[in-house]
Design a protein around this motif. Structure first.
Motif, PDB file in Angstrom:
ATOM      1  N   GLU A   1       0.810  -1.220   0.000  1.00  0.00           N
ATOM      2  CA  GLU A   1       0.000   0.000   0.000  1.00  0.00           C
ATOM      3  C   GLU A   1       0.842   1.269   0.000  1.00  0.00           C
ATOM      4  OE1 GLU A   1      -2.231  -1.110   3.476  1.00  0.00           O
ATOM      5  OE2 GLU A   1      -3.977  -1.610   2.231  1.00  0.00           O
ATOM      6  N   THR A   2       1.979   1.242   0.702  1.00  0.00           N
ATOM      7  CA  THR A   2       2.783   2.457   0.829  1.00  0.00           C
ATOM      8  C   THR A   2       4.170   2.348   0.218  1.00  0.00           C
ATOM      9  OG1 THR A   2       3.766   1.818   2.945  1.00  0.00           O
ATOM     10  CG2 THR A   2       1.607   2.940   3.017  1.00  0.00           C
ATOM     11  N   GLY A   3       4.650   1.133  -0.021  1.00  0.00           N
ATOM     12  CA  GLY A   3       6.004   0.924  -0.517  1.00  0.00           C
ATOM     13  C   GLY A   3       7.055   0.996   0.575  1.00  0.00           C
ATOM     14  N   GLU A   4       6.647   1.273   1.804  1.00  0.00           N
ATOM     15  CA  GLU A   4       7.603   1.392   2.912  1.00  0.00           C
ATOM     16  C   GLU A   4       8.092   0.006   3.349  1.00  0.00           C
ATOM     17  OE1 GLU A   4       8.872   4.013   4.481  1.00  0.00           O
ATOM     18  OE2 GLU A   4       7.720   5.553   3.414  1.00  0.00           O
ATOM     19  N   PRO A   5       9.403  -0.098   3.608  1.00  0.00           N
ATOM     20  CA  PRO A   5       9.895  -1.372   4.138  1.00  0.00           C
ATOM     21  C   PRO A   5       9.418  -1.547   5.578  1.00  0.00           C
ATOM     22  CG  PRO A   5      11.666   0.255   4.111  1.00  0.00           C
ATOM     23  CD  PRO A   5      10.471   0.887   3.443  1.00  0.00           C
ATOM     24  N   GLN A   6       8.979  -2.731   5.893  1.00  0.00           N
ATOM     25  CA  GLN A   6       8.488  -3.029   7.237  1.00  0.00           C
ATOM     26  C   GLN A   6       9.535  -3.739   8.074  1.00  0.00           C
ATOM     27  OE1 GLN A   6       5.170  -1.846   7.836  1.00  0.00           O
ATOM     28  NE2 GLN A   6       5.845  -0.950   5.902  1.00  0.00           N
ATOM     29  N   THR A   7      10.567  -4.238   7.393  1.00  0.00           N
ATOM     30  CA  THR A   7      11.640  -4.946   8.081  1.00  0.00           C
ATOM     31  C   THR A   7      12.971  -4.605   7.423  1.00  0.00           C
ATOM     32  OG1 THR A   7      11.321  -6.868   6.643  1.00  0.00           O
ATOM     33  CG2 THR A   7      10.180  -6.914   8.776  1.00  0.00           C
ATOM     34  N   LEU A   8      14.038  -4.700   8.195  1.00  0.00           N
ATOM     35  CA  LEU A   8      15.392  -4.487   7.672  1.00  0.00           C
ATOM     36  C   LEU A   8      15.794  -5.672   6.798  1.00  0.00           C
ATOM     37  CD1 LEU A   8      16.992  -3.164  10.969  1.00  0.00           C
ATOM     38  CD2 LEU A   8      16.373  -1.827   8.942  1.00  0.00           C
ATOM     39  N   PRO A   9      16.796  -5.530   5.952  1.00  0.00           N
ATOM     40  CA  PRO A   9      17.779  -4.459   5.918  1.00  0.00           C
ATOM     41  C   PRO A   9      17.387  -3.239   5.081  1.00  0.00           C
ATOM     42  CG  PRO A   9      18.459  -6.167   4.412  1.00  0.00           C
ATOM     43  CD  PRO A   9      17.214  -6.673   5.101  1.00  0.00           C
ATOM     44  N   ALA A  10      16.344  -3.316   4.266  1.00  0.00           N
ATOM     45  CA  ALA A  10      15.963  -2.147   3.470  1.00  0.00           C
ATOM     46  C   ALA A  10      15.448  -1.049   4.399  1.00  0.00           C
ATOM     47  CB  ALA A  10      14.893  -2.532   2.453  1.00  0.00           C
ATOM     48  N   THR A  11      15.809   0.195   4.097  1.00  0.00           N
ATOM     49  CA  THR A  11      15.364   1.324   4.916  1.00  0.00           C
ATOM     50  C   THR A  11      14.630   2.376   4.100  1.00  0.00           C
ATOM     51  OG1 THR A  11      17.506   2.413   4.615  1.00  0.00           O
ATOM     52  CG2 THR A  11      17.237   1.040   6.588  1.00  0.00           C
ATOM     53  N   ARG A  12      14.712   2.274   2.784  1.00  0.00           N
ATOM     54  CA  ARG A  12      14.050   3.263   1.921  1.00  0.00           C
ATOM     55  C   ARG A  12      12.848   2.626   1.228  1.00  0.00           C
ATOM     56  NH1 ARG A  12      17.422   3.990  -2.152  1.00  0.00           N
ATOM     57  NH2 ARG A  12      18.752   2.294  -1.444  1.00  0.00           N
ATOM     58  N   PRO A  13      11.806   3.412   0.977  1.00  0.00           N
ATOM     59  CA  PRO A  13      10.621   2.866   0.310  1.00  0.00           C
ATOM     60  C   PRO A  13      10.859   2.650  -1.179  1.00  0.00           C
ATOM     61  CG  PRO A  13      10.352   5.213   0.643  1.00  0.00           C
ATOM     62  CD  PRO A  13      11.642   4.834   1.333  1.00  0.00           C
ATOM     63  N   VAL A  14      10.005   1.865  -1.763  1.00  0.00           N
ATOM     64  CA  VAL A  14       9.946   1.741  -3.223  1.00  0.00           C
ATOM     65  C   VAL A  14       8.701   2.522  -3.669  1.00  0.00           C
ATOM     66  CG1 VAL A  14      11.156  -0.462  -3.323  1.00  0.00           C
ATOM     67  CG2 VAL A  14       8.688  -0.450  -3.063  1.00  0.00           C
ATOM     68  N   PRO A  15       8.685   2.997  -4.908  1.00  0.00           N
ATOM     69  CA  PRO A  15       7.523   3.779  -5.346  1.00  0.00           C
ATOM     70  C   PRO A  15       6.262   2.922  -5.450  1.00  0.00           C
ATOM     71  CG  PRO A  15       9.030   3.401  -7.177  1.00  0.00           C
ATOM     72  CD  PRO A  15       9.715   2.890  -5.946  1.00  0.00           C
ATOM     73  N   VAL A  16       5.136   3.565  -5.258  1.00  0.00           N
ATOM     74  CA  VAL A  16       3.852   2.893  -5.469  1.00  0.00           C
ATOM     75  C   VAL A  16       3.114   3.621  -6.585  1.00  0.00           C
ATOM     76  CG1 VAL A  16       3.614   1.953  -3.148  1.00  0.00           C
ATOM     77  CG2 VAL A  16       2.761   4.243  -3.624  1.00  0.00           C
ATOM     78  N   TYR A  17       2.277   2.903  -7.291  1.00  0.00           N
ATOM     79  CA  TYR A  17       1.551   3.450  -8.435  1.00  0.00           C
ATOM     80  C   TYR A  17       0.073   3.158  -8.274  1.00  0.00           C
ATOM     81  CZ  TYR A  17       6.263   3.407 -10.285  1.00  0.00           C
ATOM     82  OH  TYR A  17       7.615   3.594 -10.452  1.00  0.00           O
ATOM     83  N   ASP A  18      -0.717   4.014  -8.922  1.00  0.00           N
ATOM     84  CA  ASP A  18      -2.165   3.842  -8.863  1.00  0.00           C
ATOM     85  C   ASP A  18      -2.577   2.736  -9.836  1.00  0.00           C
ATOM     86  OD1 ASP A  18      -4.864   4.655  -8.096  1.00  0.00           O
ATOM     87  OD2 ASP A  18      -5.029   5.278 -10.190  1.00  0.00           O
ATOM     88  N   VAL A  19      -3.237   1.730  -9.320  1.00  0.00           N
ATOM     89  CA  VAL A  19      -3.753   0.648 -10.172  1.00  0.00           C
ATOM     90  C   VAL A  19      -5.134   0.277  -9.676  1.00  0.00           C
ATOM     91  CG1 VAL A  19      -2.647  -1.191  -8.819  1.00  0.00           C
ATOM     92  CG2 VAL A  19      -3.240  -1.611 -11.202  1.00  0.00           C
ATOM     93  N   ARG A  20      -6.039   0.109 -10.613  1.00  0.00           N
ATOM     94  CA  ARG A  20      -7.421  -0.211 -10.275  1.00  0.00           C
ATOM     95  C   ARG A  20      -7.916  -1.372 -11.143  1.00  0.00           C
ATOM     96  NH1 ARG A  20      -9.245   4.644  -7.860  1.00  0.00           N
ATOM     97  NH2 ARG A  20      -7.679   6.245  -8.150  1.00  0.00           N
ATOM     98  N   VAL A  21      -8.913  -2.053 -10.614  1.00  0.00           N
ATOM     99  CA  VAL A  21      -9.574  -3.092 -11.385  1.00  0.00           C
ATOM    100  C   VAL A  21     -10.830  -2.469 -11.986  1.00  0.00           C
ATOM    101  CG1 VAL A  21     -10.613  -5.381 -11.345  1.00  0.00           C
ATOM    102  CG2 VAL A  21      -8.698  -4.857  -9.804  1.00  0.00           C
ATOM    103  N   VAL A  22     -10.872  -2.394 -13.329  1.00  0.00           N
ATOM    104  CA  VAL A  22     -12.006  -1.798 -14.031  1.00  0.00           C
ATOM    105  C   VAL A  22     -12.556  -2.838 -14.995  1.00  0.00           C
ATOM    106  CG1 VAL A  22     -12.786   0.062 -15.540  1.00  0.00           C
ATOM    107  CG2 VAL A  22     -10.981   0.502 -13.856  1.00  0.00           C
TER     108      VAL A  22
END
Ligand code: FES
Length: 86
Positions: free
Chosen positions: A53-74
């Motif tokens: 949902e946010t791209g934020e790492p919840q556990t180490l060793p990564a400390t920086r987020p990854v980008p998130v994009y808008d995606v929908r089911v249409v």
């Protein structure tokens, strides 16, 4: 213009799209496992779990987020919106 790798995950009727490259090293997150309960994807290399949902790492060793994009089911299809970098 360079392309970008995006990992798309569908959990039931919800869809998520995040940058496919782990922020810790050049590893494809889409090769990792998805935890549907916590809505996270785990990097297979060192185990950092990223929120879909946010791209934020919840556990180490990564400390920086990854980008998130808008995606929908249409109408049963995934529609992904990617804005240009500036
Ligand atoms: S490469 Fe993903 S956690 Fe290290």
């Amino acid at each position: 213009m360079a392309g970008r790798a995006i990992a798309v995950v569908r959990i039931g009727e919800r869809a998520y799209a995040i940058g496919d490259t782990c922020s810790h090293a050049d590893v494809s997150l889409s090769e990792g496992e998805v935890d549907v309960d916590s809505c996270e994807i785990e990097c297979w290399k060192h185990g950092s779990a990223f929120s879909l949902e946010t791209g934020e790492p919840q556990t180490l060793p990564a400390t920086r987020p990854v980008p998130v994009y808008d995606v929908r089911v249409v109408d049963g299809e995934l529609v992904l919106t990617v804005e240009n970098d500036r």
